[in-house]
Every structure is written in C-alpha cells, then in structure tokens.
Design an enzyme around this catalytic site. Structure first.
Site, PDB file in Angstrom:
ATOM      1  CG  HIS C  35      35.287 -13.462  17.559  1.00 32.56           C
ATOM      2  ND1 HIS C  35      36.499 -12.347  18.060  1.00 32.56           N
ATOM      3  CD2 HIS C  35      34.279 -12.490  17.445  1.00 32.56           C
ATOM      4  CE1 HIS C  35      36.001 -11.119  18.182  1.00 32.56           C
ATOM      5  NE2 HIS C  35      34.627 -11.147  17.861  1.00 32.56           N
ATOM      6  CE1 TYR C  38      33.249 -15.084  24.222  1.00 36.70           C
ATOM      7  CE2 TYR C  38      35.297 -15.443  25.048  1.00 36.70           C
ATOM      8  CZ  TYR C  38      34.660 -14.637  24.746  1.00 36.70           C
ATOM      9  OH  TYR C  38      34.467 -13.194  24.803  1.00 36.70           O
ATOM     10  CB  SER C  80      41.072  -7.397  21.135  1.00 37.50           C
ATOM     11  OG  SER C  80      40.589  -8.635  20.618  1.00 37.50           O
ATOM     12  CG  HIS C  81      38.332  -4.277  16.249  1.00 37.47           C
ATOM     13  ND1 HIS C  81      37.885  -3.280  15.523  1.00 37.47           N
ATOM     14  CD2 HIS C  81      37.489  -5.480  16.031  1.00 37.47           C
ATOM     15  CE1 HIS C  81      36.808  -3.939  14.821  1.00 37.47           C
ATOM     16  NE2 HIS C  81      36.693  -5.181  15.068  1.00 37.47           N
ATOM     17  CG  ASP C 256      26.674  -5.377  21.457  1.00 40.17           C
ATOM     18  OD1 ASP C 256      26.072  -5.895  22.414  1.00 40.17           O
ATOM     19  OD2 ASP C 256      27.962  -5.448  20.911  1.00 40.17           O
ATOM     20  CB  SER C 301      27.081  -3.004   8.961  1.00 44.08           C
ATOM     21  OG  SER C 301      27.289  -3.473   7.289  1.00 44.08           O
ATOM     22  CG  ASP C 481      40.115 -12.054  31.621  1.00 47.08           C
ATOM     23  OD1 ASP C 481      39.016 -12.062  32.256  1.00 47.08           O
ATOM     24  OD2 ASP C 481      40.477 -13.045  30.926  1.00 47.08           O
ATOM     25  N   GLY C 518      35.723  -9.951  30.529  1.00 46.98           N
ATOM     26  CA  GLY C 518      36.964 -10.282  29.533  1.00 46.98           C
ATOM     27  C   GLY C 518      36.458 -10.775  28.247  1.00 46.98           C
TER      28      GLY C 518
HETATM   29  N1  ADP Z   1      38.498 -13.966  29.710  1.00 47.08           N
HETATM   30  C1  ADP Z   1      37.190 -13.949  30.070  1.00 47.08           C
HETATM   31  N2  ADP Z   1      37.232 -13.627  31.665  1.00 47.08           N
HETATM   32  C2  ADP Z   1      35.994 -13.260  31.765  1.00 47.08           C
HETATM   33  N3  ADP Z   1      34.950 -13.350  31.315  1.00 47.08           N
HETATM   34  C3  ADP Z   1      34.793 -13.537  30.015  1.00 47.08           C
HETATM   35  C4  ADP Z   1      36.207 -13.824  29.411  1.00 47.08           C
HETATM   36  N4  ADP Z   1      36.072 -13.747  28.030  1.00 47.08           N
HETATM   37  C5  ADP Z   1      34.745 -13.575  27.810  1.00 47.08           C
HETATM   38  N5  ADP Z   1      33.987 -13.340  28.943  1.00 47.08           N
HETATM   39  C6  ADP Z   1      32.579 -13.052  29.316  1.00 47.08           C
HETATM   40  O1  ADP Z   1      31.734 -13.750  28.398  1.00 47.08           O
HETATM   41  C7  ADP Z   1      30.663 -12.787  27.849  1.00 47.08           C
HETATM   42  C8  ADP Z   1      30.435 -12.951  26.588  1.00 47.08           C
HETATM   43  O2  ADP Z   1      31.730 -12.171  25.898  1.00 47.08           O
HETATM   44  P1  ADP Z   1      31.788 -11.518  24.501  1.00 47.08           P
HETATM   45  O3  ADP Z   1      31.833 -12.647  23.500  1.00 47.08           O
HETATM   46  O4  ADP Z   1      32.904 -10.671  24.581  1.00 47.08           O
HETATM   47  O5  ADP Z   1      30.317 -10.957  24.415  1.00 47.08           O
HETATM   48  P2  ADP Z   1      29.852  -9.995  23.221  1.00 47.08           P
HETATM   49  O6  ADP Z   1      30.848 -10.175  22.110  1.00 47.08           O
HETATM   50  O7  ADP Z   1      29.018 -10.433  22.772  1.00 47.08           O
HETATM   51  O8  ADP Z   1      29.735  -8.567  23.670  1.00 47.08           O
HETATM   52  C9  ADP Z   1      30.991 -11.452  28.487  1.00 47.08           C
HETATM   53  O9  ADP Z   1      30.162 -11.428  29.601  1.00 47.08           O
HETATM   54  C10 ADP Z   1      32.490 -11.772  28.845  1.00 47.08           C
HETATM   55  O10 ADP Z   1      32.625 -10.863  30.035  1.00 47.08           O
HETATM   56 MG    MG Z   2      29.220  -7.275  22.641  1.00 44.67          MG
END
Ligand code: ADP
Ligand code: MG
Lengths: 94, 227, 733, 94
Positions: C35, C38, C80-81, C256, C301, C481, C518
């Site tokens: 999560h 990646y 998503s949640h 955040d 939290s 996405d 995304g």
């Molecule tokens: N499927 C994806 N396509 C494009 N960018 C992605 C995708 N998944 C993650 N990212 C990018 O990777 C970065 C980290 O994502 P994320 O883990 O959601 O951040 P956080 O949870 O810390 O807010 C973000 O800039 C997000 O847009």
């Molecule tokens: Mg975030």
C-alpha cells in the site's frame, strides 16, 4: 480543577426521545426494512432515541441526577419542543 | 453602504458563498464575523450562513446557539435589525429561540440536495419584498435536518401572524409541517429559511434552477436603503 | 508483528549491517507494505507519460498540480478505502473522503470538489443474502460519503457506480478530490535546520494500527485494526486552520497522515525536504494512556496533519490553531543530515536514513496470461418490436444504467456555488473556476469489460471518460487512474494489471494526455476469490467559455446526428448482462485514430456553435443514449435505424452495442453541420432522425421491423428511476 | 398477519453504543464545546449512544429478547465491529 474529594463519580444515562406527536423516520425505516426484508411481523413498532452517557462527580446518586437534569435543561441537551428526556444513574464508580 | 455581518462558527461552510454573493449587490458591504466576537454594534443586518456548526453534534445548531455572538444577537434582534438564518443558520435561530419551532431529521431520514419549488406567502419581511405574494420560485435545498415541527396551537398562531414566509410547493422535500420552508418572528425582522438563496443567484446552466434567490438579497438591500 | 518477506528481512539486515530492533522492524514493514511502497507496481507505473505544458513538475508529491492560467493551479488526487468500507461501510467510506481531502490540503490548496467511484454486488439478485448485504453496503457507503463531504463543505459533484456479481460481500470505494490555489501559495516543501515539526489535529489513538498492511492483505473475517471513526468536524477545522496558516506564510513543509501513520509521513517528508528529522514520540498528543512507541508511530488515527514551520513563525501558527480550537503538539525539529531520528522520552530509539525506510526493494512479479476464453456462442434473440421494447426498458431499469438520483441527492453538490453542471444533468460535472474558465471532470470504470479483456477494457474506460469530458464541451487536459486488482502474487492477476497499465500508456501517449496521479490497490479479494479487475480512470478538462458547455437534452424539432461507426461489440455490455449472456461476446476495441478524429470533430462543432445537445454513446448503447436525451429534454425522437453507420449482424446489436468513440447530437443547423462533417476525411457520421415535441411517444424504425418500437416518456422515466425504487421499496402487506 | 393469541406484547429496549476503544467525536464535541464551555466541570466525559424501543409479540420476555437480538444482528442494526448492543425487556404490555 476543584476536585472535591468528598464527591463520588457516577455514570448517568440521559435518554432523549421524540414526543409522541413527532414522527421518527429512523424507527419507521427500520420497521419497514424489517418487514420488507424478513417479514418479522411480530414487531409492531420501533422508536429510536438518543442517549448520552455522562460520568459526573456528585455527592450521591440523587444529586447526580438532579444536577444532570439541570444541565440538560439549561443547555438544551434536549429540545423541549420535540423531545422529552429522562435522567438515571446507572452505576456508581469507585 | 450597509454593513452586513455574516456570523461564522466552527463548522460553518457557506459563509464564503454568502460573502461572494452579497459583494455582487452594490450597496451591501459584507463582513465575516467570528463567533467569539461579543460586540455587534455598527452592523445594519446579519446573516447566519449554512454549514455544520460543531459537526451537528447533539442536533443541528444546538451548540452554536450557546455562543457569545448569539447572546449579543438576541439583544440586537429587539432593535429590529434584519437577521436572516439560512439552513444551519435557521437551525441556530430556532435552537436559540429567536424563532419558534424546531427543525429535525428529514422524514426520508436522508440528507437531501435538490432544487425545490417554493411559494412566497409573506412578502413584507425585509427579505421578501421583491417577490409577489404567492409567487412561485425555485431555490435549491441541502439539509439533513430540515423538517419543521411545532405544536398545533403555536402553528395556528404562526399562521394568524403571517409568520410562515415561504412554503415548499412540493411535498417530497423533508416532511415539514404543512410544507413550511421559512418562518419569521412576530416583528418580522428575524427570518430563517431552509433553502439556500445564495445558490440560486448565478446564471446556472441547469434549467431547473433559475436565479430566483437574488430576490432575497435585493429585498434586503432595498430594506436597508429605505430604513 | 513484522510483515516483511524473508528476502526483505535479509535486504534490511544487509543495509543496516545488524539485526533491526523490533521498533525499526515495525516502522520499516509499515512503509514497505504494498500500500505504501508500490513495490509490485512502481516499475510499471513509472512509464506513464506525465508531462504536458499544464503540468507543474517537481512540486507535488501527494497530488498533482496543473497550471490552468491567470495564476491559478488545480490539485487533483484519487484514493480508495476498499477494505475498511467492506467491513464498516459508513466509517470506511467517510474516512476515505477525509484522506483524499488531506492530500489536496497538504499542497496548500483549498478542496473544491469531490467525486467517487463505487462498486457493489447487484442490489436485487436471486442471491438474496448477497443482495441484502449489498444494499446495506450501498446505504452506508453513500451515507458515510455524504455525512463527511457535506459536513466539511466540499461539494460531491459527480461519480460513477457499477453493480456486478464479482463483488459479493465486498465493495470498492474510490474517492477523488480537486483543489484550487494561487500558484504562489503552493507549499514548496523547503525547510531549514531547526524548523519545528508540529503534529496537528485529532489525537493519536490505537485505531487503525497496521491499516496499510491490512489494505495489502486479503479480507478475512473481522479485523478491528482497520476500523476508523470519522470526525468531519475536526477535518473542517483542520482545512480552515491549515489554509489560514498557508495564507499567512507560516508553513514551510506539510504532509497529511494516511496509511502507515507517522512512520510513513515522517520518512517521506524527510526525503522530500532532503533533511533529517528528530522527533520525540512521547510528545504526541494521544487519546489514551499507555501507548507504546510503536503504537504511536503506526497509528492511523484520522484528521491529522504534519506541519513544519520556522522558529519565527511558530507563534503565528499556534495562534491560528488555537483560534480553531485544534489540538497540536510540537514533536521535534528539522536536523542536519538525512536521517530520521526517533526518540521516546528523550532516548533515541531509532536512527535510520529516511531513504532506506522510504524505498522498499521493488519486486518483479510473474505474469501468466489466462487460458483463452471459449468462443462466442451464437445466441438467438427474437427481434420483434415488443421484444426490443421490453429490452430497452429492462436495460434502462438496470441500476448500472438507471438514474443515480437516490445516491447523489444525498450529497451536497452545490456548496461553493461553482457547480454549473450537477450530477445527473450531463456526461461530466462542470465547475466554474476563479480564472473565468470551467472545469469538466468525470470518473469511469467498467469491470465487466476489464474482466473479459483487461487491455481493451481499460482502453474503453479511457475513451469513455474522455468522451464524457468532450460531451460537455471540455478538452481533456489530464488523466488520473486507480488500478484495483486482486493479489499481485497471482500471476494471472499481475498479467491483467500489466495489460491495464499498457493500455493507459498507449492511450495517453497517443492522445498526448499526461497521467497526473493515481493509486494502486491490490489484494481486493472476497470470500469467493479475487474481484474483477477494476481500474477506475478520471479525466479533467477545461472549457474556455460558458457558451461551449453542452448538455444531453433534446430540444424540439432538431435533427439528430450520430458520429462514429457501430459494430458487433457486445462483450461486457449491459444488454448481455440483462439478458443472461454475461461473459460472452467481444469487448469493444478502441480505434485510436477514430477516437481522436471523432473527438476533434465534436469539439470543432461545439466551437462553431452548431450543436444544440450532445451525449456520448456508451453504456447501454444507442437505445439508451437516445432515451436519456429524450428524458432530460422532455422531447421525443423519430429515428431511422437503417441510417446508422454500422456493421452489426442484428438490430439488437445495433441498439445495444457499446462500441466506443460514438456521439449523438442534435442541431437546428443541420446544413452547416452536414457540410462541416463532410469536410473531415475518414469521419463516419449520418443524420438519423428528428426530435419532436408533439405527443408523448418516441419511435425507432427499421426496415426489418414490421412496426416501429414505440417508447413513451412515462415508460422510460419509470424504468429509469428503478434504483430509487429498489432502495426505497415499501413493504407489500 | 398470523396474530398468535397465545403471545403477549413487550416493550424491548435496544441499546447500541460504541465499544470502549472506539472514539466518539460527537460526545467529545458536546463535552468540550458545550458543557465545558458553559463551565460545568463536574462532567468528566460524555459518550453518545443510540437506543431503539420496540414493541414485539412473544411468548415470554426471554423469547422477546432473543428474537430482538437476532433481528438486530441479521438486519445489521449495529455493526459488531464498532458497537456493542444490549437488549432488555423493560415492560410487559397487557
Ligand atoms: N496508478 C498510478 N498512476 C499514476 N500515479 C500514481 C499511481 N499510483 C500512485 N501514483 C502516484 O504516486 C504518488 C504516491 O501515491 P500515494 O501513495 O497515493 O501517496 P500518499 O498515499 O502518500 O498520498 C502520488 O503522486 C500518486 O499520484
Ligand atoms: Mg497522501
């Protein structure tokens, strides 16, 4: 703040329910779902209420109830136009 | 210039919308007033905007009704200044007994956001003079606790005094008693309404919503100009 | 507690040169969960095109930034949640909204809109237990989103819902948020030594510990760790306080708190500012006594933000926080170097390079294509006018097609007074922006098609979401996405994931659209196995002038045109779904050249002011598109099906095929429109009928039908309201 | 429908409250922004809860309670992950 050591702590339950003339959509929804989903025709009516469980310091249960009732009225914890309110000590804490 | 104070509480969320709209009406000078302020002199009118003050804890408007600014407002309401509560503002006004009745959970038990057809029943309040009596208008609603409730005797009194200012013209909004959408106090200077007139001021693309909320603010401007 | 694999444990030991402590292991395994890290997907999604003249590179980490002119920027993000919503739909969906809002907020932008994409089991299926659970999920997910979004005063302007048998006892809840800011106000995340680190907002409790590893696991029974209680009131205060602090220039860096809690937040922000941090966990304001350092650093939290400010601005910041009655604690400071130093009550309990924590070793997963699906069975459908009539009403009443009013009326979609096209009125939502332009935005998904063919299914979603933007007059600007799949450890699933990624790369490169954000969500599995592959795609576009904003509502006495060819492409169609043929047929194939040509043609027509109403033709096919335009405009149509450019083998396929790249439009300038379209080489189009306002009936004619299919406004409207009917059904005595 | 005459009617009170480890933002707000703000420091804590009053037909109080508990579970009137639920007959009706 001014923790009066001669006082004890009580759990007081404040129950707020709508007066009979005010309908209760949540209760109605539950009843409807109940009948629709499961055919529980043994349930005749459902009314929902809201309650607050407070921990308060007071000399004795009587005083705790009196005090909480006063707070409820003064702060309009319940809206007297549409609801009524009961106050009961449910437990004394050590 | 007439100064209109927009009262802001923790959790208010339409204050900027009302501010933006008021500043488009020449002659009105809006100002945001934080809820801890306890001197309300110098304003010509007040608006309590919509929102979820204190997260609607206990009941919508219940906690905000106890704030210092409302205590001041109660004093001022006797001086006949126009005071308008919109949505959560209406809820605060009934919770603080500035207006009669109560607003409780919609009969659908759900939040409702849609355009509502309304009928103006009293066009002599400071907020409704620009409408014709029985004029039908459309203004959006958005609330979870908008069902107006009052006991029968008090209701008859409201009718006698012409205190029911606006009614819904459709009965699928929130289950309000006799479709009450807005009421005023006996003097007519304090009014609360569930629909959001500030959301029907711009020219919207959607045909369902014509900019019919403007009348509320135009009425206020005219009132302040002549009083 | 450790969730690390044997390989990861070895790698960590080698990097450290010693055995990690239990605390270090907790921190690292949170950050190295799928999560947060990646680790399975990073190498693949890195290849997404992400540049354009609108994208502001190098600033955003939590959400993307787009320059929309006159000094304004937009921020956009999706989250998503799913797991939390499946076990506690109300709290799970609500806190999902809170999370994505804070992503926008962390850039210093004011959130101005929310959207969501939801997936459930069918509401009204022969399997009563699953349907009942689905209605419970839908009711509570929508209430959770409503109560949270409404309370914080951010309008929920649009979304997308799909019902499918692949989601028994499960649901997918995606939420996207958009924010706006002045370019110079955006937080640059530059920080100096001795700056102060504040943790602001809700107190830290034991809730949601290990939530992010929970999200990277299959759902099994009851899991308390991921239950999060929403507190939108605190979030609202957080929004106002943070924006006031940004406005007064007292935020140097900000992030955040989401998955992985403080452990992810601290290591990532340390990396972003290229400095070290020294933080004492005993200073964190907590909900309950006796929390261990691990519990404090891993807690998820809600309603918390990390704000880094300078010594000189510290007093201003705390003054603002006090104004809003927000709790906060000064938990440490920025230090020399690039390490994350964690103390507890003064003692150092961890001192590791932030980079080591942030960068999990990446994994190359195996892929195996699935066995090829059996050949399309030849399915007979009787094509009498009465059968076609019934099918049209049946498809209209299918909750996938039917009006989503029951859902969006619960959402305040107007607060902010900028919503020009509201949910339910057009193909995308349109918002008025401060710079005088209009923003069109939409999310889309189609797990039925993606399950049959992840590559072409994903292509179809991309094409549809862009068509939705174009159909309101917008020019697509960027894509976001959200790739939701089962376990990446399953080689078939990972194969599908790769197909989906490849589709996004191919489509976006061809269309020159940047992917600006995304999320990847794996391990979406229920008691019966993995969910259907469910990528969700979002698109935003700009409309320069209000005259160009289009709606799908027929006027009277207008000529109806179709642009694009219709083929026998019934795989994953709602018609097959409704008539018991799910799983058969070929998934539509997007011809990129056609898609581009048709889109350009439509945008040109709009700018030349020859279009009266416009709708994209997709889910449910042509028949549904016409009915929707008739209902929304309150006018009827007379259409000659023989005139439609097509290669269909039957009338029902012609009516219900979901071939992409098609548009239906009406005009009262048919001559000019004809001339303009004829001038475009290779464009397939034709005039197919007229709109009428006399009587209350619409007609579909075909030379092979002995009489026309006749539809009344009342029939189609009643069918179209079926979702509300299902959810509000009153008991029959 | 099939009104079994051998059955009696009972008022059953269902109380639904969050489990102790689950936070209650509403209760906290009521305490902090209303009760404390107005200076009532004798109140230490406030927790909100919900109750349902049902009228049901059953053979005896035991059966009434069992049945209502089953209904609440089946219809997911509370979510066992965050709340606990108690069911008590408070009155037998004639
Ligand atoms: N499927 C994806 N396509 C494009 N960018 C992605 C995708 N998944 C993650 N990212 C990018 O990777 C970065 C980290 O994502 P994320 O883990 O959601 O951040 P956080 O949870 O810390 O807010 C973000 O800039 C997000 O847009
Ligand atoms: Mg975030």
């Amino acid at each position: 703040m001014n923790t009066n050591t001669s006082k004890s702590r009580f759990i007081v339950l404040v129950n707020i329910e709508n007066k009979p003339y005010v309908s209760d959509p949540e209760g109605e929804t539950i009843l409807r779902d109940l009948i629709m989903e499961e055919g529980y025709s043994v349930v005749e009516s459902v009314r929902t209420a809201k309650s607050l469980k407070m921990i308060v310091r007071a000399k004795n249960p009587k005083q705790a109830e009196k005090m909480v009732m006063k707070i409820c009225e003064k702060l309009r914890i319940f809206n007297p136009i549409i609801s009524s309110c009961t106050v009961n000590v449910v437990k004394s804490l050590p | 210039m007439s100064r209109v104070g927009i009262l802001v509480f923790p959790g208010s969320n339409c204050e900027r919308d009302v501010f933006t709209v008021l500043s488009k009406f020449s002659g009105l000078e809006p100002e945001l007033v934080w809820h801890t302020k306890n001197d309300l002199r110098g304003y010509d009118a007040f608006i309590i905007p919509g929102g979820f003050t204190y997260g609607d804890s206990l009941r919508a408007g219940a906690i905000a009704a106890h704030s210092p600014v409302i205590r001041e407002l109660k004093k001022i309401s006797e001086e006949n200044l126009p005071i308008l509560g919109i949505c959560n503002g209406f809820q605060i006004l009934v919770e603080s007994s500035l207006l009669p009745g109560a607003l409780t959970v919609n009969s659908s038990h759900k939040f409702v956001c849609k355009s509502a057809r309304l009928v103006v029943k009293n066009n002599s309040t400071p907020f409704t003079t620009m409408f014709k009596k029985d004029e039908s208008i459309s203004i959006p609603v958005a609330h979870g606790q908008g069902r107006y409730v009052i006991d029968n005797r008090a209701y008859r009194k409201l009718e006698r005094n012409n205190q029911i200012v606006i009614r819904y013209a459709q009965n699928d909004i929130n289950g309000s008693m006799n479709n009450v959408a807005a009421v005023c106090n006996e003097q007519g200077n304090v009014m609360g309404m569930m629909p959001h007139p500030e959301r029907a001021v711009w020219i919207q693309m959607d045909q369902d919503i014509r900019p019919e909320g403007s009348g509320v603010f135009e009425s206020l401007r005219n009132h302040l100009l002549w009083h | 507690m450790s969730e690390l694999t044997a390989g990861e444990t070895k790698y960590l030991r080698k990097k450290l040169g010693r055995k990690p402590s239990a605390f270090e292991l907790d921190v690292v395994s949170a950050e190295w969960s799928e999560h947060c890290s990646y680790k399975s997907s990073k190498k693949l999604i890195r290849k997404f095109p992400n540049r354009s003249k609108f994208v502001i590179p190098g600033l955003a980490s939590d959400a993307a930034l787009l320059d929309i002119g006159l000094g304004y920027v937009l921020a956009i993000h999706i989250e998503s949640h799913n797991h939390p919503s499946a076990v506690e739909p109300y709290g799970g969906s609500a806190t999902g909204v809170g999370g994505v809002i804070r992503d926008i907020l962390s850039l210093g932008a004011r959130p101005i809109a929310l959207l969501n994409a939801l997936r459930f089991y069918p509401l009204d299926n022969a399997n009563k237990r699953y349907s009942q659970s689905s209605r419970w999920l839908l009711r509570n997910v929508t209430k959770g989103i409503a109560d949270y979004g409404n309370c914080i005063g951010v309008p929920t302007v649009g979304g997308e819902v799909e019902f499918d048998r692949g989601f028994s006892n499960y649901c997918l809840v995606d939420v996207a948020a958009i924010g706006i800011s002045k370019r110079e106000k955006i937080i640059r995340n530059r920080s100096n030594k001795r700056d102060i680190v504040f943790l602001v907002g809700g107190a830290t409790g034991r809730d949601g510990i290990h939530g992010s590893s929970f999200a990277s696991k299959k759902l099994s029974g009851e899991d308390r760790s991921a239950v999060q209680i929403p507190d939108p009131f605190t979030e609202k205060l957080l929004i106002e306080a943070v924006l006031e602090a940004v406005d007064r220039g007292c935020v140097n860096a900000m992030k955040d708190l989401g998955g992985g809690g403080l452990s992810c937040c601290l290591s990532e922000i340390s990396e972003t500012i290229s400095k070290g941090l020294e933080v004492d966990l005993s200073k964190v304001h907590v909900k309950e006594d006796g929390m261990s350092p691990s519990e404090i650093i891993l807690s998820e939290s809600q309603e918390r933000m990390l704000v880094i400010t300078s010594q000189t601005n510290q007093a201003y910041l705390t003054e603002i926080l006090s104004k809003y009655n927000l709790s906060y604690s000064n938990i440490g400071s920025v230090i020399e170097g690039k390490n994350l130093v964690i103390k507890y009550a003064g003692d150092v309990i961890m001192n590791l390079p932030s980079e080591l924590i942030c960068r999990a070793p990446l994994i190359d997963r195996d892929t195996i294509p699935p066995e090829s699906k059996s050949e399309d069975r030849n399915l007979y459908f009787r094509e009498r006018p009465s059968d076609l009539y019934k099918s049209i009403l049946k498809v209209l009443a299918n909750p996938n097609i039917a009006s989503k009013k029951w859902i969006y009326e619960q959402f305040d979609h107007e607060v902010g007074i900028r919503t020009v096209l509201k949910p339910g009125t057009a193909d995308s939502s349109v918002l008025r922006l401060e710079n005088g332009k209009y923003l069109a935005v939409k999310l889309d998904g189609n797990s039925k098609q993606c399950d049959l063919d992840p590559y072409h299914g994903t292509m179809c979603i991309l094409s549809e979401v862009c068509r939705n933007i174009i159909s309101t007059g917008g020019k697509p600007l960027a894509i976001i996405d959200h790739l939701q799949f089962g376990s990446p450890e399953n080689a078939h699933i990972f194969w599908a994931f790769k197909q989906s990624v490849r589709a996004i790369i191919n489509y976006c490169e061809f269309m020159r659209l940047p992917v600006v954000g995304g999320k990847v969500s794996f391990y979406n599995e229920n008691n019966l196995g993995p969910i259907k592959h469910s990528p969700v795609i979002g698109s935003i576009g700009l409309i320069d002038r209000s005259e160009w904003i289009m709606m799908p509502r027929f006027g009277s006495e207008e000529s109806i045109f179709i642009i694009g060819n219709t083929k026998d492409e019934m795989g994953g169609s709602e018609f097959y779904e409704t008539t018991g043929r799910a799983g058969n047929g070929k998934v539509p194939i997007v011809d990129l050249n056609d898609d581009m040509r048709n889109a350009k043609a439509v945008l040109r027509l709009i700018r030349e002011d020859v279009v009266s109403s416009l709708h994209d033709c997709s889910k449910g096919g042509l028949a549904i598109t016409l009915c929707e335009m008739a209902m929304r405009g309150g006018n009827n149509f007379q259409v000659d099906l023989d005139k439609i450019p097509n290669s269909c083998s039957s009338i029902s396929n012609l009516l219900f095929s979901e071939t992409p790249s098609r548009y239906i439009l009406s005009t009262n300038k048919r001559k000019r429109l004809n001339t303009m379209l004829s001038a475009i080489s290779g464009l397939e189009f034709s005039e197919i009928g007229m709109t009428t306002n006399n009587g209350s009936e619409s007609f579909l004619h075909h030379s092979k039908l002995n009489s026309p299919v006749i539809l009344t406004q009342k029939n189609i409207t009643d069918s179209y309201e079926n979702l509300g009917t299902i959810m509000e059904r009153t008991p029959v005595d």
